[in-house]
Design an enzyme around this catalytic site. Structure first.
Site, PDB file in Angstrom:
ATOM      1  CE1 TYR A 192       0.464   2.268   4.041  1.00 21.22           C
ATOM      2  CE2 TYR A 192       1.458  -0.012   4.346  1.00 21.22           C
ATOM      3  CZ  TYR A 192       1.305   1.185   4.760  1.00 21.22           C
ATOM      4  OH  TYR A 192       2.101   1.881   5.886  1.00 21.22           O
ATOM      5  CG  ASN A 474       3.811  -6.774   2.655  1.00 21.74           C
ATOM      6  OD1 ASN A 474       4.012  -7.896   2.804  1.00 21.74           O
ATOM      7  ND2 ASN A 474       3.724  -6.029   1.649  1.00 21.74           N
ATOM      8  CE1 TYR A 475       4.480  -1.825   7.414  1.00 24.71           C
ATOM      9  CE2 TYR A 475       2.480  -1.337   8.596  1.00 24.71           C
ATOM     10  CZ  TYR A 475       3.375  -0.802   7.782  1.00 24.71           C
ATOM     11  OH  TYR A 475       3.127   0.353   6.995  1.00 24.71           O
ATOM     12  NE  ARG A 476       6.037 -12.403   6.803  1.00 22.92           N
ATOM     13  CZ  ARG A 476       5.717 -13.449   6.239  1.00 22.92           C
ATOM     14  NH1 ARG A 476       4.640 -14.020   6.901  1.00 22.92           N
ATOM     15  NH2 ARG A 476       5.756 -13.872   5.011  1.00 22.92           N
TER      16      ARG A 476
END
Length: 575
Positions: A192, A474-476
């Protein structure tokens, strides 16, 4: 029972210790050198040039390994290292590498060169693993007539943006703000940027892809089928195969874009402004995106909370000021606060370049490398003024951690939660990124920093989504759960983090995974698991050993977290 153990020991070596059953790295290297020619028509000399071993060519191996490690927390001497790194330059070499990894019996980690917050693309709890490094797959073909681009999985966002800019000043791609993020992970996990309220996520604009599956076949959208194509657009591509490239649809943007940054401290009504921002962004014009940063800062030698309102508007400053005056007059936006420019100028601004920087800086693949940790949350109910004030107070108390609030609404409310694996659409006001970074390599600094992120995550529980609590792939964040061992019977473990990342889409992802990779060959510590009893039961790894619970991700596997207590740092373990 709960027990508190003082952390007088060195934490990092504990986290990075692993089973002694690892095979000699040189034997793995030799096995690949022998295997690759049997799976390829290329010469041994050509294939040898893409294989790096820790003992065979250690200097080059180290250079390649470190080239795309963007987090020094995951680059210590005690960090597990791959036996081999393979750096293919063509599709056939990827096919051969996959088939050889299967034949040899080693885990394969897939790295595309971007920001891997937890290092799962180049670190493993399995003692026998190799890296398939896709950084050479970075070709970009922009077709303005068709308004498409074919992008190699190893390209970076900055490179994609520049290649679009070369061809058109009124086309763009709605993805992230950091130019050194890798396309491969970004698009396979969601992706995003500042145009998500207008155009949605990056994955919403993926129209085709090429992938090497577990059987070494190269598949496109037609040959892989719509289920697998659905899965790799937000479900994490590395669970299903090796992504080679994406074909994406470009979007049209106006010639004039406007940006601004306004900063307010708590004494300047920051809490009231952030409270109002929540309701404003839910319904304001889709052309406007205003991110809010919450952080502790020093003003007149005192630590205070500050909110920074950073905007990207698809239009000119006059219309933006009129829009803000009508909907958010409390922020006090003036025309002189605004900076107009093209879309690529907005990209450079958001990447923290000044207005004299030429766009070709986006082709630079290097980036600042520090130590860091990230977490995420979603907010579905407005946080009260008093709640926001308490958040500011907690940030000041902890000292270094900051928040990034990313607003939703607009197009995000219009796309169904099951259109892609990414489920966090309508009903979410904004997403939170917890962000902490540091430069001091001292272990106690790392312990304290990780502590701050976990304490703040716990503090935020009353304010964020529930049942399940949401998180962004995606913010692992390995604190929320991992798969142990070689992934056999991993459904129960995967469900813990899987429901947070994918909500109701998790079960469909599991069914697709089971169908296309029943033996769970493509796996990592937070991959999509297979259905119980559906794998062949074949062991993975040269010695078919059971991975010990003391591996690199042992902290998460044992459900441990660090809790801040006055004057001491402790490790709390659930037993």
């Amino acid at each position: 029972m709960k027990s508190l153990v003082m952390l007088s020991l060195l934490l990092t070596p504990l986290l990075f210790s692993f089973s002694n059953a690892a095979v000699d790295p040189d034997s793995v290297y030799q096995s690949f050198i022998q295997c690759l020619p049997s799976q390829s028509t290329e010469s041994l000399q050509t294939l040898s040039s893409i294989v790096y071993g820790s003992t065979a060519n250690s200097s080059s191996y180290t250079t390649v390994l470190r080239a795309y490690i963007k987090n020094e927390r995951l680059n210590r001497t005690s960090t597990p290292k791959p036996a081999v790194i393979i750096t293919p330059t063509k599709e056939s070499q990827v096919q051969a590498a996959v088939l050889c990894a299967k034949k040899i019996g080693v885990q394969i980690k897939i790295r595309s060169g971007g920001h891997d917050y937890e290092g799962i693309s180049y670190i493993s709890s399995d003692p026998n693993f190799v890296i398939l490094d896709m950084f050479n797959f970075r070709s970009i073909n922009v077709n303005i007539a068709k308004e498409t681009a074919v992008v190699g999985t190893g390209a970076l966002l900055g490179e994609l943006y520049y290649r679009i800019y070369e061809k058109s000043k009124v086309h763009a791609f709605p993805a992230g703000v950091c130019p050194t993020v890798g396309v491969g992970g970004h698009l396979s996990g969601g992706g995003y940027g500042t145009m998500l309220r207008k155009f949605g996520l990056a994955v919403d604009h993926v129209i085709d892809a090429r992938i090497v599956d577990v059987n070494g076949r190269v598949l496109d959208r037609k040959s892989m089928g719509e289920d697998l194509f659905w899965a790799i657009r937000g479900g994490g591509g590395a669970s299903f195969g090796v992504i080679l490239s994406y074909t994406v649809k470009l979007v049209r943007v106006p010639e004039v874009n406007t940006i601004f940054r306004i900063m307010k401290t708590v004494s300047e009504n920051a809490s009231e402004l952030v409270y109002k921002w929540q309701s404003v962004m839910a319904n304001i014009d889709d052309d406007l995106f205003i991110r809010v940063l919450l952080q502790p800062v020093t003003v007149n030698r005192q630590r205070v909370g500050r909110a920074s309102f950073i905007a990207h508007y698809l239009g000119d400053s006059d219309s933006l000021v009129a829009l803000m005056t009508k909907n958010f007059p409390e922020l006090g936006l003036r025309k002189e606060d605004c900076v107009e420019g093209s879309w690529i100028d907005a990209v450079l601004y958001w990447a923290n370049f000044d207005n004299t920087t030429a766009p070709d800086v986006l082709l630079d693949r290097t980036s600042n490398i520090n130590f860091g940790k990230r977490k995420s949350d979603y907010v579905q109910t407005p946080i009260s003024v008093s709640g926001i004030t308490s958040i500011f107070n907690k940030l000041v108390e902890l000292g270094r951690l900051g928040f990034v609030f990313n607003p939703y609404g607009g197009r995000m409310n219009e796309i169904a939660a099951d259109a892609t694996p990414f489920p966090h659409r309508a009903g979410n006001l904004f997403k939170i990124q917890y962000s902490i970074g540091w430069t001091d390599p001292a272990l106690e600094v790392e312990i304290n920093s990780l502590n701050q992120s976990r304490v703040m995550h716990d503090f935020m529980t009353p304010f964020v989504s529930k049942n399940p609590r949401g998180a962004f792939l995606n913010y692992r964040d390995l604190d929320i759960g991992v798969i142990t061992g070689n992934g056999t019977n991993s459904y129960g473990e995967g469900q813990v983090y899987g429901k947070m990342y994918f909500m109701d889409n998790f079960d469909r992802l599991v069914k697709i995974k089971t169908a296309v990779d029943p033996d769970n060959f493509f796996r990592n510590e937070q991959s999509i698991p297979t259905l119980p009893g559906k794998s062949s039961g074949q062991c993975v790894g040269l010695d078919c050993v059971q991975i010990s619970s003391s591996g690199y991700y042992g902290e998460a596997r044992k459900k441990m977290w660090i809790q801040m207590l006055p004057g001491a740092v402790v490790l709390q373990t659930l037993t």
